[in-house]
Scaffold this active site. Structure first.
Site, PDB file in Angstrom:
ATOM      1  N   TYR A 170     -17.142  15.992 -15.719  1.00 17.36           N
ATOM      2  CA  TYR A 170     -17.657  15.151 -16.579  1.00 17.36           C
ATOM      3  C   TYR A 170     -17.973  14.573 -14.533  1.00 17.36           C
ATOM      4  O   TYR A 170     -17.947  14.842 -13.699  1.00 17.36           O
ATOM      5  CB  TYR A 170     -16.128  14.334 -15.481  1.00 17.36           C
ATOM      6  CG  TYR A 170     -15.601  12.245 -15.401  1.00 17.36           C
ATOM      7  CD1 TYR A 170     -16.282  11.684 -17.002  1.00 17.36           C
ATOM      8  CD2 TYR A 170     -16.001  11.892 -14.259  1.00 17.36           C
ATOM      9  CE1 TYR A 170     -16.469  10.393 -17.223  1.00 17.36           C
ATOM     10  CE2 TYR A 170     -16.235  10.047 -14.619  1.00 17.36           C
ATOM     11  CZ  TYR A 170     -16.340   9.626 -15.214  1.00 17.36           C
ATOM     12  OH  TYR A 170     -16.791   8.493 -15.321  1.00 17.36           O
ATOM     13  N   ASP A 208      -7.734  18.594 -14.869  1.00 16.80           N
ATOM     14  CA  ASP A 208      -8.178  16.730 -15.223  1.00 16.80           C
ATOM     15  C   ASP A 208      -7.820  16.738 -16.801  1.00 16.80           C
ATOM     16  O   ASP A 208      -8.359  17.326 -17.904  1.00 16.80           O
ATOM     17  CB  ASP A 208      -9.613  16.827 -15.431  1.00 16.80           C
ATOM     18  CG  ASP A 208     -10.206  14.771 -15.736  1.00 16.80           C
ATOM     19  OD1 ASP A 208      -9.297  13.957 -16.806  1.00 16.80           O
ATOM     20  OD2 ASP A 208     -11.198  14.598 -15.273  1.00 16.80           O
ATOM     21  N   ARG A 267       1.010  -1.189  -0.258  1.00 18.66           N
ATOM     22  CA  ARG A 267       0.237   0.554   0.306  1.00 18.66           C
ATOM     23  C   ARG A 267       0.665   1.473   0.155  1.00 18.66           C
ATOM     24  O   ARG A 267       0.590   2.752  -0.592  1.00 18.66           O
ATOM     25  CB  ARG A 267      -1.154   0.162   0.939  1.00 18.66           C
ATOM     26  CG  ARG A 267      -2.029   1.839   1.440  1.00 18.66           C
ATOM     27  CD  ARG A 267      -3.039   1.659   2.684  1.00 18.66           C
ATOM     28  NE  ARG A 267      -2.972   0.349   3.244  1.00 18.66           N
ATOM     29  CZ  ARG A 267      -2.312   0.675   4.529  1.00 18.66           C
ATOM     30  NH1 ARG A 267      -1.369   1.819   4.802  1.00 18.66           N
ATOM     31  NH2 ARG A 267      -2.256  -0.047   5.766  1.00 18.66           N
ATOM     32  N   LYS A 320      -8.633   5.416 -19.767  1.00 17.23           N
ATOM     33  CA  LYS A 320      -9.127   6.256 -21.351  1.00 17.23           C
ATOM     34  C   LYS A 320      -7.681   5.696 -22.055  1.00 17.23           C
ATOM     35  O   LYS A 320      -7.256   4.679 -22.209  1.00 17.23           O
ATOM     36  CB  LYS A 320      -9.743   7.392 -21.056  1.00 17.23           C
ATOM     37  CG  LYS A 320     -10.439   7.507 -20.044  1.00 17.23           C
ATOM     38  CD  LYS A 320     -11.840   7.036 -19.854  1.00 17.23           C
ATOM     39  CE  LYS A 320     -12.453   6.837 -18.732  1.00 17.23           C
ATOM     40  NZ  LYS A 320     -12.847   7.923 -18.206  1.00 17.23           N
TER      41      LYS A 320
HETATM   42  C1  LIG Z   1     -13.669   8.103 -17.060  1.00 16.01           C
HETATM   43  C2  LIG Z   1     -12.945   9.970 -16.822  1.00 16.01           C
HETATM   44  C3  LIG Z   1     -12.924  10.157 -15.338  1.00 16.01           C
HETATM   45  C4  LIG Z   1     -12.936   8.839 -13.795  1.00 16.01           C
HETATM   46  O1  LIG Z   1     -11.902   7.645 -14.053  1.00 16.01           O
HETATM   47  P1  LIG Z   1     -12.684   6.380 -14.022  1.00 16.01           P
HETATM   48  O2  LIG Z   1     -10.988   5.786 -14.103  1.00 16.01           O
HETATM   49  O3  LIG Z   1     -13.175   5.697 -14.303  1.00 16.01           O
HETATM   50  O4  LIG Z   1     -12.407   7.012 -12.478  1.00 16.01           O
HETATM   51  C5  LIG Z   1     -12.573  11.464 -14.753  1.00 16.01           C
HETATM   52  N1  LIG Z   1     -12.441  11.960 -15.795  1.00 16.01           N
HETATM   53  C6  LIG Z   1     -12.845  11.855 -16.954  1.00 16.01           C
HETATM   54  C7  LIG Z   1     -12.445  13.639 -18.372  1.00 16.01           C
HETATM   55  C8  LIG Z   1     -12.620  10.962 -17.371  1.00 16.01           C
HETATM   56  O5  LIG Z   1     -13.537  10.372 -18.818  1.00 16.01           O
END
Ligand SMILES: *Cc1c(COP(=O)(O)O)cnc(C)c1O
Length: 384
Positions: free
Chosen positions: A103, A175, A51, A200
């Protein structure tokens, strides 16, 4: 050559990496272990419990720090776990300014979880920097941006926002999931924290959920590391390995995502049955100049509205697609289509949705890296 001097395409393969110390393995082994032997209490080879740190995770964290031009990477069990860690830097009464077409999962975490702990959130149209400026007061502690936004592809001027935070001693987090460091490097533009859903584009193969933060400042990294270890939402060794492998082809995948995205954006724009296409690469996109300034290219995320269509017409179109898979998520090698009004943004009331442009007929595409002619034929037949 020192890895931090490398160009981007070399960094995605070598940045922060060195052959494994035990046997010289070129890829970091998957250290699938909870604990590490100590020769004497507190005496170890740099790792004691997974961890707190794990060598496979360290390899990924270093790779991410390298490609985002940061100094410290931290990886988490999901993108949302990474955002959760950032919000835990705050105290009750602190205020956050974020974007109105955020998001959905981030919005839910802000409103339904952290609001209960006394943190106050403001959502504004961040594509106009003045909207952010007007909201800043002495309680504002964090500005949370996304650019391009989802699904309206608004562009936020990161550098201009960073000038506001310089004057106000607050944190700016971006982000960077949609753009990836291949297209945009927020830390170079003055952000303090870059966040990724590596689920992604970074992972890129739709086979792993993982989140990441990258920062430059050591004291901020230490505060985040404390939260990562104390709360414990870390990424596992296998998942860390998968994202590390994904990153090694980020540049070639992104190049093709961008080429295919451009071809499809242009195809849709000329199509007689299409009313509106949202893609930051168009010269008449409201913030195209800023996109050009802060991004190297414009990506493979596109939203469009078929002409004279309602909720059900849009659903019929996405159902008829054969090569595009109808699914949540984005950024994988395969092309995906989504209908925000019934899928990702269904929880937002219709009136609120339409205020920010998410009309009932809006369709969102994550353009993959297939032959673009096949993708265009698929879209053509679905709209016939
Ligand atoms: C998918 C996504 C998230 C969240 O990520 P997870 O890996 O699904 O928890 C946050 N911001 C954006 C822009 C996303 O496309």
């Amino acid at each position: 050559m020192a890895a931090n001097k490398l160009r981007f395409n070399s960094k995605v393969i070598h940045g922060g990496q060195e052959p494994d110390k035990a046997y010289g393995a070129v890829m970091p082994p998957i250290y699938q272990t909870t604990t590490f032997a100590q020769s004497s209490p507190g005496k170890n080879k740099g790792y004691e419990y997974s961890r707190s740190a794990n060598p496979t995770r360290t390899a990924l964290e270093n790779a991410l720090a390298s490609i985002e031009n940061g100094n410290f990477g931290l990886t988490f069990a999901s993108g949302l776990a990474a955002i959760d860690a950032v919000l835990k830097l705050l105290n009750p009464g602190d205020e956050v300014i974020s974007t109105s077409d955020l998001y959905g999962g981030s919005y839910r975490l802000f409103k339904k979880v952290f609001e209960n702990y006394g943190i106050v959130f403001h959502f504004v149209g961040t594509e106009h920097v003045s909207n952010i400026k007007d909201r800043i007061n002495e309680k504002t502690k964090l500005i949370w941006l996304e650019t391009p936004t989802n699904p309206m592809m608004n562009i936020v001027d990161i550098e201009a926002v960073s000038q506001l935070v310089e004057r106000n001693e607050l944190l700016l987090a971006v982000d960077n999931t949609f753009a990836t460091p291949y297209l945009q490097k927020p830390l170079d533009l003055g952000a303090h924290i870059v966040m990724h859903s590596a689920t992604k584009y970074l992972g890129g193969h739709s086979d792993v959920i993982l989140g990441a933060l990258v920062v430059k400042d050591e004291s901020l990294a230490k505060r985040l590391y404390f939260i990562q270890n104390a709360s414990g939402a870390v990424s596992g060794p296998m998942d860390s390995f998968l994202v590390l492998r994904g990153i090694k082809t980020l540049h070639v995948r992104m190049q093709r995502h961008c080429e295919n995205g451009k071809a499809i954006a242009n195809f849709l724009r000329k199509h007689p049955k299409v009313e509106k296409v949202y893609w930051p690469g168009f010269e008449d996109h409201p913030n195209h100049k800023i996109a050009r300034k802060q991004m190297t290219q414009f990506g493979g995320m596109i939203s469009f509205v078929p002409k004279g269509s309602n909720y059900n017409d849009a659903i019929k179109i996405v159902e008829r697609l054969k090569l595009f898979t109808l699914a949540e998520s984005l950024g994988g090698v395969e092309s995906l289509a989504g209908h925000p009004a019934s899928m990702t943004h269904a929880s937002i009331p219709k009136e609120e949705r339409e205020k920010i442009g998410i009309v009932d007929a809006l369709i969102r595409l994550s353009v993959g890296i297939e032959d673009v002619e096949d993708l265009i034929e698929d879209l053509s037949q679905a709209m016939e």
